[in-house]
Design a protein around this motif. Structure first.
Motif, short mmCIF file in Angstrom:
data_model
loop_
_atom_site.label_atom_id
_atom_site.label_comp_id
_atom_site.label_asym_id
_atom_site.label_seq_id
_atom_site.Cartn_x
_atom_site.Cartn_y
_atom_site.Cartn_z
N THR B 149 0.82 -1.20 0.00
CA THR B 149 0.00 0.00 0.00
C THR B 149 0.86 1.26 0.00
O THR B 149 1.99 1.26 0.48
N VAL B 150 0.28 2.31 -0.56
CA VAL B 150 0.83 3.65 -0.38
C VAL B 150 -0.25 4.45 0.32
O VAL B 150 -1.38 4.53 -0.15
N ARG B 151 0.10 5.00 1.48
CA ARG B 151 -0.88 5.71 2.28
C ARG B 151 -0.42 7.15 2.46
O ARG B 151 0.75 7.42 2.67
N LEU B 152 -1.35 8.05 2.34
CA LEU B 152 -1.05 9.47 2.51
C LEU B 152 -1.91 10.03 3.63
O LEU B 152 -3.13 9.92 3.59
N LEU B 153 -1.26 10.59 4.64
CA LEU B 153 -2.00 11.26 5.71
C LEU B 153 -1.71 12.75 5.61
O LEU B 153 -0.56 13.16 5.66
N THR B 154 -2.75 13.52 5.45
CA THR B 154 -2.58 14.96 5.21
C THR B 154 -3.24 15.76 6.31
O THR B 154 -4.34 15.45 6.74
#
Ligand SMILES: [Zn+2]
Lengths: 195, 233
Positions: B149-154
């Motif tokens: 997975t590639v996860r982005l938390l913004t």
């Protein structure tokens, strides 16, 4: 898993199979130590993965991933912060849980509740070696209240999140968190784990 | 969002891996500042591990050989070894910590074994903790067929984001994944990784998207291939 290490270790055949020492040797690129670590904990990792992901082939994949990840990241293991057993089993549990949640996210989530009559204690039928330590764990589980035990087993052995556990047990979130905490404290004390 | 008082109650569910990903990340950020929770976790983690050892099952006879064969062709991680450009290299201790903080990146044996490093890097870790703990933190995930997975938390509030790549398929011999922040079609490199990596991105308010491309080892100045992943920011 009672089988002795098959690979000869340079420096002494009498070297004790201490997982912490093995893991530190793995960190230095010693593949014989990885083999010994597997001999020591492979059967436990597989059994745990099998309980959580259910599918035997998938469980072996998880086991393989766990030991290869141990190989890759052994340098991060810090013996002053807990045992190598804990490190490896934590790795294994996290991986199995992530796999089962990923797999199940892709299927109808309702499927997961089919067994809701209760945890299946017979999934792992092929128990090979029951060490005293394992018997102790089971005895300690028997010492929990039914509600504590259910909450802990649904989470740890079935891979459910605590909100899912709450739903399955028809309890509120605070109750489930309390049961898990009280249950772990009781287990910890029963097992004689250093607090 | 979960309040601090409630966070103290999550030690047991965390030790059982029973938290949802975002709550897990928030709890791990909390652990970094709460000695009481951390102390309790040490015992709970050891207890849970014992539960894990309660059963044994005979593996296929060739599993051991498969593991050793795969290990033989798998490079070992050296702490702080990286192909990242210098400014990312400097940030690496923090990145390694973030990998542990976030979602228990496969390969990190949980928070317990990382905590000492966390303590040492406490100051550097603040920015990532802030993103993880931000009330407005949003997460989006792209999955690969192999489970990676590639996860982005913004966090708009923090004007920052954390990217976590986990267990991606191998990019191929002599290749790496490179992360780009794209603003008005202009990509700016954020670093490279092989199959897993974590990085902090600042100034995301001007960004339109995150993109990941496959590039030659060491990374490229500009993307030389189509993105394998894009996530709108
Ligand atoms: Zn706390």
């Amino acid at each position: 898993m009672a089988e002795p290490a098959r690979l000869h270790v340079a420096g002494g055949a009498a070297e004790p199979a201490d997982p912490s020492l093995l893991l530190q040797r793995v960190a230095r690129g010693d593949d014989a130590a990885l083999g010994q670590l597997y001999d020591l904990l492979g059967a436990a990792v597989l059994a745990l993965a099998r309980r959580i992901v259910r599918d035997p082939a998938r469980a072996e994949e998880v086991t393989q991933e766990v030991f290869v990840q141990a190989w890759q990241t052994a340098a991060r293991y810090d013996p002053s912060r807990g045992s190598a057993r804990t490190w490896l089993m934590t790795l294994a549990h996290r991986r199995a849980v992530d796999v089962v949640r990923h797999d199940q996210a892709a299927t109808d989530r309702e499927d997961r509740y089919d067994w809701s009559s209760g945890p299946d204690h017979d999934v792992v039928s092929e128990t090979v070696t029951i060490r005293l330590e394992q018997q102790q764990v089971r005895r300690c589980l028997d010492g929990l209240t039914p509600l504590q035990r259910e909450a802990i087993e649904l989470a740890y052995y079935q891979g459910h999140t605590y909100p899912e556990v709450a739903e399955l047990l028809d309890a509120n979130l605070a109750t489930v968190k309390t049961r898990m905490r009280d249950g772990l404290i009781r287990l910890r004390d029963c097992m004689g784990v250093e607090a | 969002m979960t309040g601090t008082n409630e966070l103290h109650d999550l030690v047991a569910p965390y030790a059982l891996d029973a938290l949802e990903p975002l709550e897990r990340a928030r709890f791990e950020a909390h652990l970094d500042t709460c000695e009481a929770c951390f102390e309790e976790l040490i015992g709970f983690a050891a207890t849970a591990a014992r539960l894990g050892e309660a059963h044994a099952e005979t593996p296929s006879t060739d599993l051991r050989d498969r593991i050793l064969a795969q290990a033989a062709s798998t490079p070992q991680e050296r702490v702080l070894r990286t192909t990242m450009p210098p400014r990312w290299r400097r940030a690496l201790p923090r990145l390694a910590v973030a990998a542990a903080l976030l979602l228990g990146v496969a390969g990190v044996g949980g928070y317990v074994v990382e905590h000492q490093r966390v303590s040492e890097e406490r100051d550097q870790n603040v920015a990532i903790s802030r993103v993880l703990g931000a009330a407005d933190a949003e997460t989006s995930t792209k999955s690969f067929s192999n489970g990676g997975t590639v996860r982005l938390l913004t966090s708009r509030e923090q004007d920052a984001a954390v990217v976590v790549a986990r267990s991606l398929p191998s990019p191929g011999e002599g290749k790496v994944y490179q992360v780009w922040m794209v603003s008005k079609d202009v990509p700016t490199s954020q670093g490279t990784f092989t199959t897993s990596g974590t990085m902090l991105m600042k100034g995301v308010s001007s960004a339109d998207a995150l993109a990941v491309t496959v590039e030659p080892d060491g990374g490229s100045e500009h993307p030389t291939s189509d993105p394998v992943v894009t996530i709108p920011v």
